[in-house]
Design a protein around this motif. Structure first.
Motif, PDB file in Angstrom:
ATOM      1  N   ASP A 117       3.066  -4.414  12.571  1.00 38.98           N
ATOM      2  CA  ASP A 117       2.982  -4.604  11.439  1.00 38.98           C
ATOM      3  C   ASP A 117       2.591  -3.606  10.555  1.00 38.98           C
ATOM      4  OD1 ASP A 117       2.657  -5.354   8.626  1.00 38.98           O
ATOM      5  OD2 ASP A 117       2.674  -7.564   9.342  1.00 38.98           O
ATOM      6  N   LEU A 118       3.388  -2.832  10.083  1.00 39.97           N
ATOM      7  CA  LEU A 118       2.944  -1.449   9.150  1.00 39.97           C
ATOM      8  C   LEU A 118       1.810  -1.608   8.416  1.00 39.97           C
ATOM      9  CD1 LEU A 118       2.957   1.607   8.977  1.00 39.97           C
ATOM     10  CD2 LEU A 118       5.135   1.375   7.743  1.00 39.97           C
ATOM     11  N   GLU A 119       2.203  -2.632   7.277  1.00 39.71           N
ATOM     12  CA  GLU A 119       1.324  -2.932   6.199  1.00 39.71           C
ATOM     13  C   GLU A 119      -0.029  -3.367   6.400  1.00 39.71           C
ATOM     14  OE1 GLU A 119       1.517  -5.610   1.957  1.00 39.71           O
ATOM     15  OE2 GLU A 119       2.851  -5.811   3.455  1.00 39.71           O
ATOM     16  N   ALA A 120      -0.074  -4.418   7.532  1.00 42.87           N
ATOM     17  CA  ALA A 120      -1.127  -4.868   8.116  1.00 42.87           C
ATOM     18  C   ALA A 120      -2.099  -3.797   8.661  1.00 42.87           C
ATOM     19  CB  ALA A 120      -0.992  -6.086   9.167  1.00 42.87           C
ATOM     20  N   PHE A 121      -1.272  -3.087   9.523  1.00 44.45           N
ATOM     21  CA  PHE A 121      -2.228  -1.939  10.194  1.00 44.45           C
ATOM     22  C   PHE A 121      -2.703  -1.011   8.863  1.00 44.45           C
ATOM     23  CE2 PHE A 121      -2.469   2.180  12.159  1.00 44.45           C
ATOM     24  CZ  PHE A 121      -2.962   2.053  13.315  1.00 44.45           C
TER      25      PHE A 121
END
Length: 267
Positions: free
Chosen positions: A166-170
């Motif tokens: 999950d790019l946003e969470a990362f």
């Protein structure tokens, strides 16, 4: 031959930094203490303790020598080539991927202690001509890990690349790590081009612009609301250079960070 068995020694009262950990590391804290932060959890290793650090991780660290003494560690770096060779020779394979802490505290074991003691005469082991001896000591480290902590088999011999995250969470969790964009891309399971494309879809901004704004916003909060010193904050949020941070901060907020800070770094 790159160094795979490394002695670290510092006399500074403290030393902060951050790094990407590309390979597994078996390490022994000879003296002083070492504190890690992976963006979520904090772990401190004290004198006489052993630890295992998983590969493909982002870590900040704080090295604390003992009073009137030196900070000392021995670290054994277990790269993929070494582990693949060991896997073929001894028949070890991972059964399944496992999710563990980034830094794993290893319980005291006579095998770990005797192994680390055996390394002390080999400070120059990485010099040319010692390749066979180095290979034997690395094999010994892996065999001891498997004997003392057999559950690490699924970590040591998992050669898969990071999966698509999950790019946003990362990025919300790891924006303060000062690493190259290609490293963020790799750790989220993407090529650099795909990373940039996915990033702009989610954040409606380029990665570099978003990172700068996010780091400055966090710095402003830490200085203005938390009363932190500028000299403590700029590294923590992902800047390398204090003057560059101060310039970017003033450009973004119209005021120098030292004017907000209760204690200027020059005081």
């Amino acid at each position: 031959m790159s160094k795979q068995i490394v002695y670290s020694c510092y006399v500074n009262r403290s030393r902060e930094g951050e790094q990407f950990v590309p390979v597994h590391v078996l390490s022994y804290q000879i003296s002083g203490a070492l504190t890690f932060n992976d963006g979520k959890n904090t772990f401190t290793s004290h004198e006489g303790e052993f630890r295992f650090i998983r590969r493909n991780q982002l870590l900040k660290f704080f090295k604390q020598p003992p009073e009137n003494g030196e900070f000392k560690t021995i670290s054994v770096y277990l790269d993929e080539e070494t582990l693949r060779s060991f896997s073929m020779e001894y028949g070890y394979t991972a059964d399944k991927p496992v999710d563990t802490d980034v830094v794993i505290e290893l319980k005291p074991n006579p095998l770990y202690k005797s192994y680390m003691q055996s390394l002390q005469p080999y400070e120059q082991l990485s010099e040319t001509g010692n390749e066979d001896l180095m290979t034997l000591k690395l094999k010994e480290a892996i065999l001891i890990l498997l004997k003392a902590n057999p559950e690490l088999k699924n970590v040591l011999f998992d050669f898969s690349a990071p999966g698509k995250l999950d790019l946003e969470a990362f990025m919300q969790q790891n924006f303060h790590f000062n690493v190259e964009m290609k490293r963020f891309a790799y750790l989220t399971g993407r090529s650099l081009a795909t990373f940039k494309r996915d990033f702009e879809k989610i954040f409606h901004s380029s990665p570099s612009r978003w990172l700068l704004q996010k780091r400055l916003q966090e710095a402003y909060y830490q200085i203005k609301e938390k009363g932190r010193k500028t000299s403590d904050v700029y590294l923590e949020v992902g800047f390398e250079d204090l003057s560059h941070f101060s310039f970017a901060f003033k450009k973004a907020f119209g005021v120098a960070p030292s004017a907000l800070s209760p204690l200027s770094p020059n005081r």
